[in-house]
Design a protein around this motif. Structure first.
Motif, mmCIF file in Angstrom:
data_model
loop_
_atom_site.group_PDB
_atom_site.id
_atom_site.type_symbol
_atom_site.label_atom_id
_atom_site.label_comp_id
_atom_site.label_asym_id
_atom_site.label_seq_id
_atom_site.Cartn_x
_atom_site.Cartn_y
_atom_site.Cartn_z
ATOM 1 N N LYS A 201 -11.559 0.816 -3.783
ATOM 2 C CA LYS A 201 -12.033 2.193 -3.594
ATOM 3 C C LYS A 201 -11.015 3.195 -4.128
ATOM 4 O O LYS A 201 -11.381 4.185 -4.759
ATOM 5 C CB LYS A 201 -12.336 2.456 -2.116
ATOM 6 N N GLN B 71 -10.412 -1.656 0.121
ATOM 7 C CA GLN B 71 -9.777 -0.341 0.108
ATOM 8 C C GLN B 71 -9.030 -0.123 -1.207
ATOM 9 O O GLN B 71 -9.067 0.977 -1.766
ATOM 10 C CB GLN B 71 -8.835 -0.187 1.308
ATOM 11 N N SER C 48 0.825 -1.215 0.000
ATOM 12 C CA SER C 48 0.000 0.000 0.000
ATOM 13 C C SER C 48 0.856 1.261 0.000
ATOM 14 O O SER C 48 0.508 2.243 -0.649
ATOM 15 C CB SER C 48 -0.936 0.001 1.212
#
Length: 191
Positions: free
Chosen positions: A138, A135, A75
């Motif tokens: 999104k 996530q 991430s």
């Protein structure tokens, strides 16, 4: 028994337990069998772990810290949401392939007839990974033509894919590697 540094014996017990889980036959692992494999008494095992459940907790902690540490790295290093998801899925498949015994923990097979809270903890693990995938979706929706309202559905689909690959790997006696044709399948799922 050779003298070991503090913590080394505990790690050795966990490594041996994980190695025993790699047996394709899927035999129930007893503390007696584990002690015999380590050439120690069962009492020696219990000096490091209060129960067999606590040994499995040690394996689960390894899985959690490894996987979530890698998810955080992915991430941080990757801005593209779809690329994050692709890399996370690939990492989950590679983790299982590199740790076959842990795969039986991931899918719950090793936890059958063990303390119920161990399976609950693995269920929470899966939920947290799915949340990370949601996530990613999104983020991807803010970067392109994807629909954010699909995030939950897509994350569930991706997690089901990963778990299916884990199951196939374990149930095939570790013959069907989870990464076989994975890149193409992931591309279809994310397309």
């Amino acid at each position: 028994m050779a003298t070991t540094k503090p913590g080394e014996r505990k790690l050795q017990i966990l490594q041996t337990l994980a190695a025993m889980l790699e047996s394709p036959k899927g035999e129930k692992i007893t503390t007696a069998a584990l002690a015999a494999k380590l050439d120690v008494s069962e009492a020696a095992l219990y000096r490091h772990f209060a129960s067999k459940a606590q040994m499995f907790e040690g394996l689960i902690e390894f899985i959690e810290s490894s996987v979530f540490g890698l998810i955080n790295q992915i991430s941080d290093q990757q801005e593209n949401g779809l690329q994050q998801a692709r890399t996370i899925i690939r990492m989950l498949l590679e983790f299982a392939e590199q740790n076959p015994g842990m795969t039986k923990v991931l899918i719950g097979d090793a936890l059958v007839n063990e303390d119920e809270r161990l399976q609950q903890r693995m269920n929470q693990f899966v939920d947290r990974v799915e949340l990370a995938l949601r996530q990613c979706w999104k983020i991807a929706a803010t970067q392109g033509p994807l629909r954010e309202e699909e995030a939950t559905l897509r994350a569930g689909l991706l997690m089901a894919f990963v778990m299916g690959r884990w199951h196939r790997f374990a149930k095939s006696g570790f013959q069907h590697h989870p990464t076989e044709a994975a890149a193409q399948q992931i591309a279809l799922l994310l397309g």
